[in-house]
Design a protein around this motif. Structure first.
Motif, PDB file in Angstrom:
ATOM      1  N   ASP A   1       0.807  -1.220   0.000  1.00  0.00           N
ATOM      2  CA  ASP A   1       0.000   0.000   0.000  1.00  0.00           C
ATOM      3  C   ASP A   1       0.844   1.276   0.000  1.00  0.00           C
ATOM      4  N   CYS A   2       2.148   1.111  -0.176  1.00  0.00           N
ATOM      5  CA  CYS A   2       3.032   2.290  -0.127  1.00  0.00           C
ATOM      6  C   CYS A   2       2.882   3.112  -1.406  1.00  0.00           C
ATOM      7  N   ARG A   3       2.531   4.375  -1.255  1.00  0.00           N
ATOM      8  CA  ARG A   3       2.354   5.237  -2.424  1.00  0.00           C
ATOM      9  C   ARG A   3       3.691   5.706  -2.986  1.00  0.00           C
ATOM     10  N   ASN A   4       4.742   5.604  -2.199  1.00  0.00           N
ATOM     11  CA  ASN A   4       6.076   6.022  -2.650  1.00  0.00           C
ATOM     12  C   ASN A   4       7.006   4.814  -2.699  1.00  0.00           C
ATOM     13  N   HIS A   5       6.687   3.892  -3.614  1.00  0.00           N
ATOM     14  CA  HIS A   5       7.493   2.690  -3.813  1.00  0.00           C
ATOM     15  C   HIS A   5       8.340   2.917  -5.060  1.00  0.00           C
ATOM     16  N   LEU A   6       9.614   3.239  -4.860  1.00  0.00           N
ATOM     17  CA  LEU A   6      10.496   3.637  -5.958  1.00  0.00           C
ATOM     18  C   LEU A   6      11.408   2.483  -6.351  1.00  0.00           C
ATOM     19  N   ARG A   7      11.351   2.133  -7.631  1.00  0.00           N
ATOM     20  CA  ARG A   7      12.231   1.079  -8.148  1.00  0.00           C
ATOM     21  C   ARG A   7      13.376   1.753  -8.907  1.00  0.00           C
ATOM     22  N   LEU A   8      14.585   1.573  -8.401  1.00  0.00           N
ATOM     23  CA  LEU A   8      15.744   2.284  -8.932  1.00  0.00           C
ATOM     24  C   LEU A   8      16.130   1.724 -10.300  1.00  0.00           C
ATOM     25  N   ALA A   9      16.185   2.595 -11.291  1.00  0.00           N
ATOM     26  CA  ALA A   9      16.536   2.195 -12.655  1.00  0.00           C
ATOM     27  C   ALA A   9      18.051   2.223 -12.834  1.00  0.00           C
ATOM     28  N   PRO A  10      18.558   1.473 -13.810  1.00  0.00           N
ATOM     29  CA  PRO A  10      20.005   1.577 -14.112  1.00  0.00           C
ATOM     30  C   PRO A  10      20.335   2.946 -14.681  1.00  0.00           C
ATOM     31  N   LEU A  11      21.590   3.280 -14.668  1.00  0.00           N
ATOM     32  CA  LEU A  11      22.031   4.568 -15.201  1.00  0.00           C
ATOM     33  C   LEU A  11      21.889   4.590 -16.722  1.00  0.00           C
ATOM     34  N   SER A  12      21.549   5.749 -17.246  1.00  0.00           N
ATOM     35  CA  SER A  12      21.476   5.919 -18.699  1.00  0.00           C
ATOM     36  C   SER A  12      22.889   6.070 -19.274  1.00  0.00           C
ATOM     37  N   HIS A  13      22.954   6.060 -20.590  1.00  0.00           N
ATOM     38  CA  HIS A  13      24.243   6.262 -21.255  1.00  0.00           C
ATOM     39  C   HIS A  13      24.813   7.640 -20.911  1.00  0.00           C
ATOM     40  N   ASP A  14      23.952   8.660 -20.866  1.00  0.00           N
ATOM     41  CA  ASP A  14      24.424  10.013 -20.548  1.00  0.00           C
ATOM     42  C   ASP A  14      24.976  10.089 -19.124  1.00  0.00           C
ATOM     43  N   ALA A  15      24.293   9.397 -18.178  1.00  0.00           N
ATOM     44  CA  ALA A  15      24.781   9.402 -16.793  1.00  0.00           C
ATOM     45  C   ALA A  15      26.126   8.690 -16.701  1.00  0.00           C
ATOM     46  N   THR A  16      26.264   7.614 -17.472  1.00  0.00           N
ATOM     47  CA  THR A  16      27.548   6.904 -17.490  1.00  0.00           C
ATOM     48  C   THR A  16      28.655   7.830 -17.982  1.00  0.00           C
ATOM     49  N   ARG A  17      28.371   8.584 -19.044  1.00  0.00           N
ATOM     50  CA  ARG A  17      29.372   9.525 -19.544  1.00  0.00           C
ATOM     51  C   ARG A  17      29.736  10.548 -18.469  1.00  0.00           C
TER      52      ARG A  17
END
Length: 756
Positions: free
Chosen positions: A482-498
């Motif tokens: 029932d958590c309204r703030n359930h955040l699933r962490l995504a992998p880094l994008s190519h730009d973030a890697t750069r």
């Protein structure tokens, strides 16, 4: 010696039995193994067939049943010498088609040791040290010393040695509160050297050095810990080590031994927030970034940071809430918790933090103690924690117990009252890392608390990994569903890697960034490990060093994959191994048959692997080839061989081409099977026809190695000779020499593969 004296069984060392201090004869090693196996079963009945399989697996006698019964009869005679033959069954009883050990709880040294460690967790340092010393004195050598190579004993041996390590750590922790810390440094260094990946040992060493007035050495020890963890596992120190490093730098009074006289209170400054003074929301000054925050470490985590800040804003205004961070190992959950802790402290909020552990999961209310025990033991918080309705909570924090010891609802509500009382002085942020390993009792409390904090200044921030073992009863789901703030962490994008690559190494070639992103699959932990290694070697981020990135990334991923799979259920491991062996031929149908699972269990295992970010779905494929390589490398040679044999049996009826079947046949066991030889020859023809000479020759060479090849041997040698002759016209074919060496060589029964 009378039989009325209590019987004692010893497995913390050699397997022996004593009565009134006198060692009883138990017969030979195999006969003692029967008794040891019954101890491992802890009073549960072990079927006769299983007992026989455990003890006689390597060399079963002609009549296994008679061998087991004979061993049981001899053991009964030694353990109950005064009883008549037909009355000997009170120690080893017949039950459930087999036998069970029927002795008192204190009759086995391992059971006494386990209970003593559990009791000590709730005692004050003096009593805890005494209890733990007595418990460790029960050990006379490695557990089940003669049977450490036996599969039936291995899990219990690992469990007992893990508990022993925990007891040794807790004994030194208690002694640090009682003894001169300078006298314990040698013991602590030895403990660290023995198991340098156990972070609690490093924490105790740093604490001992600090209390021995060796602050520089304490910080140096923590640097060594960081380097060891990074080099070996590719991970940063956990919250415990990070917290003590910060405390050493601040010379926090919480590091002083409990017996030390209290220091006079110091006026609050920007490092030490006031202990029990709630700052009204309207009086909060403008907030700078949390102390020590490194924005680079939170790249592409804006949504998560905004959500956490919103949670803290609610605390500022007297309302609570729950935020759940979910993601595989290395996605940055722990860093977000650290950011939340630093931000909360910079706002003057109270923070209670805990990190769950698979080792401590069996101990009731372990996480609750981590959260609240410092408050209960702090003299300045005495009035806060002794409000009405918190008596049961204080009792839980001071004693080890489980759900059977207490009125569950009353304890949960008492802990809730304690939480509200603490938050009445200062809004409270509760942080729990690795929620998936939380003990059942603490998990029930968190679920209970989460539904009641909307109107209280209490916020909960938890982090968990998908696919790790649950605490049971669906309690994790009950908290997060029932958590309204359930955040699933995504992998880094190519730009973030750069961004991260260039921040660490400077301007980078596009191909170099591409390789970094593909190799680490956007995992911040793996990327940081790779970049750290590159920076240490001063390797420039150019095209010529792309292979270096691949090599470093492969090692880092292999370490993480190995660690994660060891923690997964057996079904998930079986499916991962099957995918690694099947490769492009893996689908639901083939996996069900090669892993030998029902459809339902297969789908559950696949779902777990997908949620754990190891597999992609439809069709099942590893998220990165290096992950598949790591899973395959974890299998023993024998396991791989059997899996490849199963793959042939599953894929051949489906009409899979010979070249793909031949790849499995190369690794399958040598069983003298004519069908395998035919398959290898067909795959060799296909390979040679496609110009893959090396593969064709390998397939034919493997066919020659098949036992009992019989009359086909000369045919295969002729085919191999033709293939080798086509490859080289200047040296004689090894296969041709073998043909000429045959006693009755003649023309092959089938034409060799043409060289053209």
């Amino acid at each position: 010696m009378g039989e009325t004296a209590p019987l004692e069984l010893h497995v913390l060392g050699a397997v022996t039995a004593t009565r009134d201090g006198v060692v009883l004869p138990l017969g030979g090693k195999r006969q003692r193994a029967v008794l040891a196996a019954l101890v491992v079963a802890r009073g549960q009945a072990v079927h006769l067939d299983r007992l026989a399989d455990w003890v006689w697996a390597e060399a079963p006698p002609t009549n296994v049943v008679a061998a087991v019964q004979s061993s049981i009869s001899l053991l009964r005679r030694h353990l109950e010498p005064a009883a008549a033959a037909r009355r000997r069954g009170t120690v080893i009883a017949s039950a459930g088609g087999g036998y069970a050990l029927r002795v008192a709880d204190d009759a086995v040294d391992a059971w006494r040791f386990e209970r003593a460690v559990s009791r000590a967790a709730g005692l004050r340092p003096v009593a805890a040290a005494e209890e733990l010393r007595a418990a460790l004195d029960l050990w006379t050598g490695p557990a089940f010393a003669e049977y450490d190579d036996q599969p039936w004993a291995a899990p219990e041996i690992v469990r007992l040695h893990e508990l022993r390590d925990l007891a040794r750590e807790r004994l030194l922790a208690a002694r640090l509160e009682l003894d001169d810390p300078a006298l314990l440094i040698g013991d602590l260094e030895a403990l660290v050297a023995e198991s340098p990946l156990r972070e609690e040992r490093w924490r105790l060493l740093a604490l001992g050095l600090y209390r021995a007035q060796r602050q520089a050495d304490a910080l140096a020890a923590l640097r060594r810990a960081r380097e060891t963890l990074a080099d070996t596992l590719g991970v940063d120190p956990g919250p415990g080590l990070r917290a003590i490093e910060q405390q050493v730098l601040l010379q926090a009074t919480t590091l002083d031994a409990r017996g030390s006289p209290p220091e006079p209170p110091a006026p609050p400054d920007d490092r030490t927030p006031p202990r029990a003074t709630m700052v009204p929301p309207s009086q909060h000054p403008p907030r700078p970034a949390a102390a020590g925050a490194d924005v680079r470490l939170l790249v592409e985590r804006d949504e998560e940071v905004d959500t956490i800040n919103g949670l803290l804003d609610g605390l500022d205004h007297g309302s609570g809430g729950l935020v759940v961070l979910e993601g595989p190992m290395g996605r940055g959950k722990t860093r977000l918790l650290a950011h939340a802790s630093g931000e909360a402290r910079s706002r003057g909020l109270a923070v209670a933090s805990a990190r769950s552990s698979a080792v401590e999961q069996p101990f009731g209310f372990g996480v609750v103690r981590q959260l609240f025990q410092p408050l209960v033991e702090d003299p300045s918080q005495l009035e806060t924690v002794q409000v009405d309705g918190t008596e049961l909570a204080r009792d839980v924090l001071q004693h080890v117990c489980d759900d059977s010891d207490v009125d569950g609802f009353a304890v949960l509500h008492s802990l809730f009252r304690l939480t509200v009382a603490v938050a009445a002085d200062r809004p409270l942020l509760i942080l729990v890392d690795d929620l998936h390993w939380t003990d059942v009792a603490s998990m029930r409390f968190l679920a209970y608390l989460a539904k009641r904090i909307a109107d209280h200044p209490v916020a909960i921030l938890v982090a968990l990994r998908p696919g790790e073992a649950d605490v049971g009863d669906g309690l994790v789901d009950a908290l997060v569903v029932d958590c309204r703030n359930h955040l699933r962490l995504a992998p880094l994008s190519h730009d973030a890697t750069r961004t991260l690559v260039e921040d660490r190494l400077g301007p980078a070639a596009g191909a170099f960034v591409d390789v970094c992103h593909r190799t680490t699959d956007g995992n911040p932990l793996l990327l940081e490990q790779v970049l750290g290694a590159l920076a240490c070697e001063s390797i420039p981020p150019d095209v010529s060093h792309c292979d270096t990135v691949r090599a470093l990334g492969s090692r880092a991923i292999s370490d993480v994959v190995s660690l994660r799979l060891r923690r997964m259920p057996a079904d998930a491991v079986a499916v991962a191994r099957s995918v690694a062996v099947l490769g492009a031929d893996a689908d639901i149908g083939t996996l069900v048959r090669i892993a030998d699972l029902s459809d339902a269990r297969m789908l559950d295992a696949l779902d777990l692997l997908v949620r754990s970010d190891l597999l992609r779905d439809d069709p099942p494929r590893f998220v990165h080839p290096v992950v598949g390589d790591a899973v395959y490398a974890m299998m023993s040679a024998a396991e791989r061989s059997i899996h490849h044999e199963r793959a042939i049996a599953v894929l051949r009826p489906l009409g899979v081409p010979p070249d793909r079947l031949g790849a499995h046949a190369l690794e399958a066991p040598r069983r003298g099977d004519g069908a395998t030889v035919a398959l290898l020859r067909a795959a060799a023809r296909d390979a040679l026809g496609r110009g893959a000479g090396d593969l064709g020759r390998r397939l034919l060479q493997r066919a020659i190695e098949e036992p009992a090849l019989g009359l086909e041997r000369e045919d295969v040698l002729a085919e191999l000779a033709a293939a080798e002759s086509h490859e080289s016209t200047t040296r004689p074919s090894r296969a041709l020499v073998d043909i000429l060496d045959e006693p009755d060589h003649g023309a092959p029964s089938a034409d060799p593969i043409p060289s053209a």
